[in-house]
Design a protein around this motif. Structure first.
Motif, PDB file in Angstrom:
ATOM      1  N   ALA A  23       0.826  -1.209   0.000  1.00  0.00           N
ATOM      2  CA  ALA A  23       0.000   0.000   0.000  1.00  0.00           C
ATOM      3  C   ALA A  23       0.856   1.253   0.000  1.00  0.00           C
ATOM      4  O   ALA A  23       0.498   2.259  -0.606  1.00  0.00           O
ATOM      5  CB  ALA A  23      -0.933  -0.003   1.208  1.00  0.00           C
ATOM      6  N   ALA A  24       2.003   1.190   0.677  1.00  0.00           N
ATOM      7  CA  ALA A  24       2.881   2.359   0.711  1.00  0.00           C
ATOM      8  C   ALA A  24       3.377   2.704  -0.686  1.00  0.00           C
ATOM      9  O   ALA A  24       3.584   3.859  -1.008  1.00  0.00           O
ATOM     10  CB  ALA A  24       4.077   2.099   1.634  1.00  0.00           C
ATOM     11  N   GLY A  25       3.559   1.715  -1.520  1.00  0.00           N
ATOM     12  CA  GLY A  25       4.075   1.957  -2.860  1.00  0.00           C
ATOM     13  C   GLY A  25       3.026   2.383  -3.858  1.00  0.00           C
ATOM     14  O   GLY A  25       3.337   2.846  -4.940  1.00  0.00           O
ATOM     15  N   PHE A  74       7.560   5.709  -6.763  1.00  0.00           N
ATOM     16  CA  PHE A  74       7.261   4.754  -5.707  1.00  0.00           C
ATOM     17  C   PHE A  74       7.228   5.521  -4.393  1.00  0.00           C
ATOM     18  O   PHE A  74       8.214   6.157  -4.022  1.00  0.00           O
ATOM     19  CB  PHE A  74       8.320   3.649  -5.642  1.00  0.00           C
ATOM     20  N   VAL A  75       6.089   5.504  -3.724  1.00  0.00           N
ATOM     21  CA  VAL A  75       5.943   6.218  -2.461  1.00  0.00           C
ATOM     22  C   VAL A  75       6.567   5.377  -1.350  1.00  0.00           C
ATOM     23  O   VAL A  75       6.143   4.249  -1.107  1.00  0.00           O
ATOM     24  CB  VAL A  75       4.463   6.515  -2.152  1.00  0.00           C
ATOM     25  N   VAL A  76       7.573   5.915  -0.693  1.00  0.00           N
ATOM     26  CA  VAL A  76       8.266   5.239   0.401  1.00  0.00           C
ATOM     27  C   VAL A  76       7.635   5.599   1.738  1.00  0.00           C
ATOM     28  O   VAL A  76       7.407   4.744   2.583  1.00  0.00           O
ATOM     29  CB  VAL A  76       9.774   5.589   0.396  1.00  0.00           C
ATOM     30  N   GLU A  77       7.343   6.890   1.937  1.00  0.00           N
ATOM     31  CA  GLU A  77       6.678   7.390   3.144  1.00  0.00           C
ATOM     32  C   GLU A  77       5.589   8.359   2.704  1.00  0.00           C
ATOM     33  O   GLU A  77       5.803   9.160   1.803  1.00  0.00           O
ATOM     34  CB  GLU A  77       7.659   8.151   4.037  1.00  0.00           C
ATOM     35  N   ARG A  84       8.219  10.781   1.370  1.00  0.00           N
ATOM     36  CA  ARG A  84       9.386  10.528   0.528  1.00  0.00           C
ATOM     37  C   ARG A  84       8.992   9.611  -0.617  1.00  0.00           C
ATOM     38  O   ARG A  84       8.215   8.674  -0.432  1.00  0.00           O
ATOM     39  CB  ARG A  84      10.468   9.876   1.374  1.00  0.00           C
ATOM     40  N   ILE A  85       9.538   9.908  -1.801  1.00  0.00           N
ATOM     41  CA  ILE A  85       9.338   9.041  -2.954  1.00  0.00           C
ATOM     42  C   ILE A  85      10.682   8.761  -3.611  1.00  0.00           C
ATOM     43  O   ILE A  85      11.649   9.522  -3.446  1.00  0.00           O
ATOM     44  CB  ILE A  85       8.394   9.664  -4.012  1.00  0.00           C
ATOM     45  N   THR A  86      10.732   7.667  -4.339  1.00  0.00           N
ATOM     46  CA  THR A  86      11.819   7.420  -5.270  1.00  0.00           C
ATOM     47  C   THR A  86      11.171   7.401  -6.646  1.00  0.00           C
ATOM     48  O   THR A  86       9.982   7.109  -6.778  1.00  0.00           O
ATOM     49  CB  THR A  86      12.551   6.092  -4.996  1.00  0.00           C
ATOM     50  N   ASP A  96      15.405  10.612  -5.644  1.00  0.00           N
ATOM     51  CA  ASP A  96      14.805  10.356  -4.339  1.00  0.00           C
ATOM     52  C   ASP A  96      14.458  11.727  -3.767  1.00  0.00           C
ATOM     53  O   ASP A  96      15.331  12.595  -3.690  1.00  0.00           O
ATOM     54  CB  ASP A  96      15.829   9.642  -3.456  1.00  0.00           C
ATOM     55  N   THR A  97      13.210  11.942  -3.410  1.00  0.00           N
ATOM     56  CA  THR A  97      12.767  13.247  -2.914  1.00  0.00           C
ATOM     57  C   THR A  97      12.039  13.100  -1.591  1.00  0.00           C
ATOM     58  O   THR A  97      11.190  12.228  -1.449  1.00  0.00           O
ATOM     59  CB  THR A  97      11.829  13.935  -3.935  1.00  0.00           C
ATOM     60  N   ARG A  98      12.380  13.974  -0.662  1.00  0.00           N
ATOM     61  CA  ARG A  98      11.688  14.052   0.633  1.00  0.00           C
ATOM     62  C   ARG A  98      11.148  15.472   0.778  1.00  0.00           C
ATOM     63  O   ARG A  98      11.871  16.440   0.563  1.00  0.00           O
ATOM     64  CB  ARG A  98      12.651  13.751   1.770  1.00  0.00           C
ATOM     65  N   ILE A  99       9.858  15.571   1.128  1.00  0.00           N
ATOM     66  CA  ILE A  99       9.223  16.881   1.312  1.00  0.00           C
ATOM     67  C   ILE A  99       8.542  16.916   2.671  1.00  0.00           C
ATOM     68  O   ILE A  99       7.882  15.955   3.062  1.00  0.00           O
ATOM     69  CB  ILE A  99       8.184  17.174   0.212  1.00  0.00           C
ATOM     70  N   THR A 100       8.722  18.048   3.361  1.00  0.00           N
ATOM     71  CA  THR A 100       8.006  18.305   4.605  1.00  0.00           C
ATOM     72  C   THR A 100       7.172  19.560   4.384  1.00  0.00           C
ATOM     73  O   THR A 100       7.687  20.587   3.949  1.00  0.00           O
ATOM     74  CB  THR A 100       8.985  18.539   5.775  1.00  0.00           C
ATOM     75  N   VAL A 101       5.873  19.455   4.650  1.00  0.00           N
ATOM     76  CA  VAL A 101       4.973  20.604   4.506  1.00  0.00           C
ATOM     77  C   VAL A 101       4.806  21.233   5.877  1.00  0.00           C
ATOM     78  O   VAL A 101       4.219  20.653   6.775  1.00  0.00           O
ATOM     79  CB  VAL A 101       3.606  20.164   3.928  1.00  0.00           C
ATOM     80  N   GLU A 102       5.382  22.423   6.033  1.00  0.00           N
ATOM     81  CA  GLU A 102       5.289  23.158   7.299  1.00  0.00           C
ATOM     82  C   GLU A 102       3.928  23.849   7.410  1.00  0.00           C
ATOM     83  O   GLU A 102       3.281  23.787   8.442  1.00  0.00           O
ATOM     84  CB  GLU A 102       6.406  24.194   7.399  1.00  0.00           C
ATOM     85  N   THR A 103       3.550  24.567   6.339  1.00  0.00           N
ATOM     86  CA  THR A 103       2.253  25.248   6.242  1.00  0.00           C
ATOM     87  C   THR A 103       1.847  25.169   4.765  1.00  0.00           C
ATOM     88  O   THR A 103       2.657  24.763   3.926  1.00  0.00           O
ATOM     89  CB  THR A 103       2.341  26.742   6.666  1.00  0.00           C
TER      90      THR A 103
END
Length: 134
Positions: A23-25, A74-77, A84-86, A96-103
């Motif tokens: 499901a994560a992927g 591919f969604v990792v988190e 995070r995706i690859t 490989d990308t990691r994003i954090t949404v602050e606002t």
């Protein structure tokens, strides 16, 4: 009798782990990006350099180096505040990308990979700065 309960419980746990991994992927993007505002965004690197982009679809931020390319993801988190995706863009590269949404108007983005045979790595703070003018 206890051995059967233990085996059943172990099998159920393994099945849940495999199902959760699959499901994560699934899917093509990150849930948290649905909450960010569309418009003109300024991406600021740690060295102070900036890059302006028009964000019409926030999912485009996932493949920033390969924008517009046909890539598989591919969604990792995948969490409420980011993830995070690859991804792989055949013939062009991968990343490989990691994003954090602050606002809805502030994100943190880290991406790295290979583009046309060369490595890349970027770290940005992204802020929405207005409406797209292009």
């Amino acid at each position: 009798m206890n051995i059967f309960r233990t085996l059943f419980a172990s099998g159920a746990l393994i099945a849940a782990m495999v199902t959760g991994y699959a499901a994560a992927g699934q899917g093509n993007g990150l849930t948290a990006l649905a909450g960010i505002e569309r418009g003109e965004w300024t991406l600021r690197a740690p060295d102070g350099s900036t890059r302006a982009i028009c964000v019409t679809d926030p999912q485009m931020l996932l493949t920033l180096e390969h924008r517009g390319a046909s890539c598989t993801r591919f969604v990792v988190e995948n969490g409420a505040n980011g993830g995070r995706i690859t991804y792989d863009c055949p013939g062009i590269g991968k990343g490989d990308t990691r994003i954090t949404v602050e606002t809805p108007r502030l994100i943190r983005l880290e991406t790295q990979g290979i583009s046309r045979g060369l490595p890349f790595t970027y770290e940005y703070e992204g802020r929405r700065t207005g409406s797209c003018t292009r």
